[in-house]
Design an enzyme around this catalytic site. Sequence first.
Site, PDB file in Angstrom:
ATOM      1  N   HIS A 213       0.838  -1.205   0.000  1.00  0.00           N
ATOM      2  CA  HIS A 213       0.000   0.000   0.000  1.00  0.00           C
ATOM      3  C   HIS A 213       0.870   1.251   0.000  1.00  0.00           C
ATOM      4  CE1 HIS A 213      -3.168  -2.656   2.109  1.00  0.00           C
ATOM      5  NE2 HIS A 213      -3.198  -2.785   0.814  1.00  0.00           N
ATOM      6  N   ARG A 357     -11.961  -4.955 -17.617  1.00  0.00           N
ATOM      7  CA  ARG A 357     -11.532  -6.350 -17.460  1.00  0.00           C
ATOM      8  C   ARG A 357     -12.297  -6.943 -16.291  1.00  0.00           C
ATOM      9  NH1 ARG A 357      -5.457  -8.158 -16.230  1.00  0.00           N
ATOM     10  NH2 ARG A 357      -5.920  -7.326 -14.171  1.00  0.00           N
ATOM     11  N   GLU A 459      -2.735 -14.217 -22.134  1.00  0.00           N
ATOM     12  CA  GLU A 459      -1.798 -14.177 -20.998  1.00  0.00           C
ATOM     13  C   GLU A 459      -1.167 -15.537 -20.738  1.00  0.00           C
ATOM     14  OE1 GLU A 459      -3.254 -11.290 -17.721  1.00  0.00           O
ATOM     15  OE2 GLU A 459      -4.949 -12.587 -18.174  1.00  0.00           O
ATOM     16  N   ASP A 483       1.807 -11.564 -17.521  1.00  0.00           N
ATOM     17  CA  ASP A 483       1.562 -12.973 -17.235  1.00  0.00           C
ATOM     18  C   ASP A 483       2.080 -13.872 -18.347  1.00  0.00           C
ATOM     19  OD1 ASP A 483       0.385 -13.297 -14.675  1.00  0.00           O
ATOM     20  OD2 ASP A 483      -1.348 -12.194 -15.410  1.00  0.00           O
ATOM     21  N   CYS A 530      -1.669  -4.797 -23.453  1.00  0.00           N
ATOM     22  CA  CYS A 530      -1.845  -3.980 -22.250  1.00  0.00           C
ATOM     23  C   CYS A 530      -0.852  -4.361 -21.151  1.00  0.00           C
ATOM     24  CB  CYS A 530      -3.286  -4.061 -21.745  1.00  0.00           C
ATOM     25  SG  CYS A 530      -3.771  -5.724 -21.302  1.00  0.00           S
TER      26      CYS A 530
HETATM   27  C1  PEP Z   1      -0.730  -8.827 -17.821  1.00  0.00           C
HETATM   28  O1  PEP Z   1      -0.698  -9.933 -17.304  1.00  0.00           O
HETATM   29  O2  PEP Z   1       0.099  -8.434 -18.649  1.00  0.00           O
HETATM   30  C2  PEP Z   1      -1.768  -7.870 -17.444  1.00  0.00           C
HETATM   31  C3  PEP Z   1      -1.921  -6.735 -18.081  1.00  0.00           C
HETATM   32  O3  PEP Z   1      -2.542  -8.199 -16.374  1.00  0.00           O
HETATM   33  P1  PEP Z   1      -2.061  -8.038 -14.853  1.00  0.00           P
HETATM   34  O4  PEP Z   1      -0.755  -7.318 -14.852  1.00  0.00           O
HETATM   35  O5  PEP Z   1      -3.136  -7.309 -14.170  1.00  0.00           O
HETATM   36  O6  PEP Z   1      -1.936  -9.459 -14.425  1.00  0.00           O
HETATM   37 MG    MG Z   2      -2.336 -10.610 -16.130  1.00  0.00          MG
END
Ligand code: PEP
Ligand code: MG
Length: 599
Positions: A213, A357, A459, A483, A530
């Site tokens: 946090h 998402r 992912e 991921d 993303c």
């Molecule tokens: C990713 O896995 O690249 C992603 C955008 O999701 P998160 O980082 O929230 O797992």
């Molecule tokens: Mg992810």
Amino acid sequence: MSFTLHGIGVSRGIAIGPVHILRPQVEINEYRIEAEQLPAEIQRYRNALEQAREELRKIRDQIPLIYPARDNTGEVDSGVSATAVEIASFIDPHMLMLDDAMLTQIPIEIMKEKHCNAEWALQQQHIRFTELFEAMDNEYLQARKHDIQQVIERIQRRLLRTQQPPEEEPLDAREFPEGCIVLADDLTPADTAMMPHRGVKAFVTEHGGMNSHTAIIARSLGIPAIVGLRSARRYLRRGDTLVVDGLRGAIVCNPDVRSLRYFKILQTEQKRRRGELSRLREAPAVTCDGQLITLYANIEFPTDMQAVKRTGANGIGLYRTEFLHMNRDDRGQPDEEEHYEAYVHVLRAVDGPVTIRTLDLGADKQVDGGASRIGAVPANPALGLRGVRLCLKDLSLFKPQLRAILRASSVGPVRMMLPMVTSIQEIHQVRQLVREVQRELSAEKQAFDPDMPIGAMIEVPSIAICSDLFIPYVDFFSIGTNDLIQYTLAIDRVDDSVGYLYEPLHPAVLRLLNTVIGQSLNAQKVVSMCGEMAGDGRYVRLLLGMGLRYFSVNPETLLEVKHIIRHSDLSKLHPLTQRILHSQDTSETEALLAQINAL
Ligand code: PEP
Ligand code: MG
């Protein structure tokens, strides 16, 4: 003597100033309290608890004054700002802990049983908590352990003050030396929230993680910060001059004249650069040879929209809605209405589409009380019940969100995106649920967009390898490299001991990216990225060369990415991209990447 130390940079920027060391470690000694002195000792403990509560109350009351609400023109509004509410939500759990029997009763029982002093009894209770939490192998619960530790330290400081005024109690001091850099064992989010108000330029802690946090608050306040810099207090002395480089996670102690000049130049350069980039807000993300690129922003909280507005993003490419479920303590989980309001807030604050998402809970993103809700924390949480798997298993979690997303789709352009998809069956199941919810909403005469696009995140290697098979069932793809790299290379993204192996340029990763982008383009399916790789300036040209036309990045880096796009010529990128894709080792790839970035 000048030297450099490395930790984890959690909030970027460069700060230079004298170091102000907090919380010198206090030794807690045990001494006997005779029966007749026990009531006074217990009262001393109760007073300390009350003083700690009072301290937190004061901090909490000051927050709206420090972060006043602003309207769209930047004028101060009479309401309480969202930032203030967000920061207060980190303080409230500490206040609740101070009223819990674990701190109001048990230390007193220990005092009575062992005839010991209050500090010692509290210390025993702290040890019990530490053992309990260390037995839980879960990052989210580990963060709770830090919260309890911080509350206990706050009480200890009050106790020690009443015993003998210690030489320093800087955390409670009204003023820190103006422009100082705070170095602490750890900082509470409440203390962090007060840092800018006390003239602190940056902070460094020995403990803490990228997702604590404290780190989140530092980023939202824009204070350069480094955490996890173990043993820093052993090497630094009060008043040493420190350079904090939040991007690289490095501190330089007592820099010589030359390096001081270098960092000052860097600092001025970063400031100038930010000013220059801000002029790109209205400019389109178009390459030199006329290709328009779509640049979306990633957000976690509705309040992030303030930063997004400064970038002129084309929309939101990733709204991580699971953050709505975190740090809630006794507020329970958000209901349909809370989801809906958050989505509408975001939709109203941006011109383009908002990609919501669905909940990506699980792995390192556990909700309050998550273990009891979704069962015991598994041995391999990243491979367990997370993302769409968890949603499909727990419809009481998923359906309110689906209803809220569909309702929000009548307010503005919404795209719904599914995380952690591994099979086509999961998409069928979600579509079936969406149809069910649409029927419910129609019966209730609630508006929604019947054509709301539904996309999948890429992912996991299984969907990346055969993305062509998924194409008929999705309206768009978005590649989550964070991921995808973790699962392709078998490297836990939250384990810093294998962090050096986390390599976006690994041939396996590049082949997967090229496959997904190529197959999507062939099928005229929208594909965006993303994951963090999209916002890392080093990879932008390579991704453009692979054919990526939709990027979704952190608002902090969006204008940098736009700048690179505007200075890229697609026709020149193709040959070097092909050579990178056929390169056999990372050093050759690095050299080719340097060439493509120098074009
Ligand atoms: C990713 O896995 O690249 C992603 C955008 O999701 P998160 O980082 O929230 O797992
Ligand atoms: Mg992810």
